[in-house]
Design a protein around this motif. Structure first.
Motif, mmCIF file in Angstrom:
data_model
loop_
_atom_site.group_PDB
_atom_site.id
_atom_site.type_symbol
_atom_site.label_atom_id
_atom_site.label_comp_id
_atom_site.label_asym_id
_atom_site.label_seq_id
_atom_site.Cartn_x
_atom_site.Cartn_y
_atom_site.Cartn_z
ATOM 1 N N LEU A 7 -8.568 1.322 -2.137
ATOM 2 C CA LEU A 7 -7.504 2.166 -2.709
ATOM 3 C C LEU A 7 -7.843 2.642 -4.116
ATOM 4 N N MET B 183 -7.581 2.686 5.227
ATOM 5 C CA MET B 183 -6.322 2.079 4.770
ATOM 6 C C MET B 183 -5.249 1.947 5.871
ATOM 7 N N TYR C 7 0.858 -1.191 0.000
ATOM 8 C CA TYR C 7 0.000 0.000 0.000
ATOM 9 C C TYR C 7 0.892 1.238 0.000
#
Ligand SMILES: Cc1cc2nc3c(=O)[nH]c(=O)nc-3n(C[C@H](O)[C@H](O)[C@H](O)COP(=O)(O)OP(=O)(O)OC[C@H]3O[C@@H](n4cnc5c(N)ncnc54)[C@H](O)[C@@H]3O)c2cc1C
Length: 379
Positions: free
Chosen positions: A99, A111, A55
């Motif tokens: 995302l 997130m 991420y």
């Protein structure tokens, strides 16, 4: 072409290997026997940055390529398929849609918790009457002022009893067909969100699977992910990524079959010599070793395409189909190599034999993948 992982990826693989050997291998049989979610493992994986390794850093992630995540999924699955499955699931079916389709507020809300393993997510698409045929879903969401009211039943939902957030799908306009399906980020504790008991499963027993009922479930309108009507697109996009996760998980299982078969066949003596000296056993092992390489190339290629920003949906379906079926073949052979001992509860290969079956069913069955692949080939 460049068939080499980066130094960082090699290092991460070896660190995860050491971690899994020390912390997961000793408890994998117990997780399976007790059907227990290994919360302590996910806490540690979160602390090590493994739950959000690819991420973006601004959301608490490690900023690496997606391929690196898949390497972690493979390596975890080599020791415990439940842990590996849940790792890949979290990225593909929860983190990826948020995302990719979320607004800034939604990304900031969910997130960082997902990236650190503090939040658990669930993906709620399947319904009792809508498995492979996703379009047959009947769950509905009706706008009511600043809220939506959801009604419907989802089934086989992984992580439902643990989830902080559900990526859930319902029709906002049934008359528009799949273009009327929408996606919602439903926080746990929402009024009218009811999670059922855990199903008792054949394999991957360290994951919890339950029914989820939306009974006049009220969520604020800002829980909508993307726009109204984006739901089907979001679901397919998530499943494309999730399928690479299943392919990586399957490769880990196939590698575990190879590890176990090499170890056992060198130790087991019959006719005054290790069974590894018999050509029949050597051929099983040769086939396994070859297929493990092929499976790894398949999932890595699909992940690489995604990292390059190229279309990867077809490669993901092919990888999922090939890796899951090849892992299933080799769990059978790995039990065969261990004879009666492999048939006994407590044998790792017995667990792998049960665990691998999910890979041929979840996130689109083998038949569903063949439909996609044949559709592309015959276009
Ligand atoms: C442990 C587990 C965890 C899961 N987790 C989740 C989750 O978190 N979220 C979620 O949304 N879902 C989840 N699922 C559901 C999973 O995605 C479905 O089980 C899967 O998509 C298949 O749907 P089904 O079980 O209804 O089978 P069906 O669709 O009823 O299929 C039955 C059989 O018919 C075949 N078939 C169906 N249609 C065709 C066709 N057109 N041509 C040829 N063959 C066909 C299938 O391949 C299969 O062999 C999970 C399932 C399991 C077992």
């Amino acid at each position: 072409m460049y068939f080499k992982l980066s130094e960082e990826q090699e290092l991460i693989r070896s660190n995860v290997h050491e971690f899994a050997l020390k912390h997961i291998e000793p408890i994998a049989a117990e997780i399976d026997a007790n059907s227990r979610y290994p919360a302590e493992i996910f806490e540690k994986l979160g602390e090590l940055g493994m739950m959000g390794i690819s991420y973006p850093a601004e959301y608490g992630g490690g900023g690496t390529e997606f391929l690196t995540t898949m390497i972690v999924t493979e390596e975890l699955s080599r020791f415990c398929a439940s842990t590996g499955f849940l790792h890949g699931y979290s990225f593909g079916l929860v983190g990826h849609p948020i995302l990719t389709f979320g607004n800034e507020e939604q990304k900031k809300k969910w997130m960082p918790g997902l990236a650190t393993g503090k939040f658990v997510g669930a993906f709620a698409l399947t319904e009792p009457g809508a498995g492979t045929d996703v379009r047959a879903a009947t769950s509905s969401a009706v706008k009511n002022g600043d809220s939506y009211i959801l009604n419907g039943t989802k089934t086989f939902i992984t992580n439902a009893s643990l989830a902080d957030v559900f990526v859930a799908f319902a029709y906002t306009d049934r008359s528009a067909g799949v273009k009327g399906m929408s996606c919602f980020l439903i926080p746990k504790g929402s009024p009218g969100l009811i999670v059922g008991e855990h199903f008792d499963k054949m394999g991957v027993r360290g994951s919890y699977t339950s029914e989820v009922v939306f009974k006049d479930c009220i969520v604020p309108a800002d829980c909508l992910l993307g726009k109204e009507g984006d739901g089907f697109k979001i679901a397919m996009s998530a499943l494309d990524v999730g399928r690479i996760g299943i392919a990586a998980m399957s490769t880990g299982i196939a590698q575990a079959c190879l590890d176990e078969s090499v170890r056992y066949s060198k130790e087991r003596v019959q006719f005054n010599k290790p069974i590894a000296s018999q050509q029949a056993i050597q051929w099983f092992i040769a086939n396994m070793s070859t297929d493990v390489d092929a499976a790894r190339f398949m999932y890595m290629y699909a992940a690489w395409l995604k990292d390059q920003g190229k279309p990867f949906s077809l490669a993901a379906s092919k990888a999922k189909l090939f890796c899951s079926e090849c892992a299933a073949r080799h769990t059978t052979k790995a039990v065969q190599i261990q004879g009666g001992y492999g048939f006994m509860k407590g044998a790792k290969v017995e667990r792998l034999y049960r665990d691998v079956k999910l890979a041929e069913i979840g996130e689109g069955t083998s038949e569903a993948q063949r439909m996609i692949i044949a559709g592309a080939a015959l276009r």
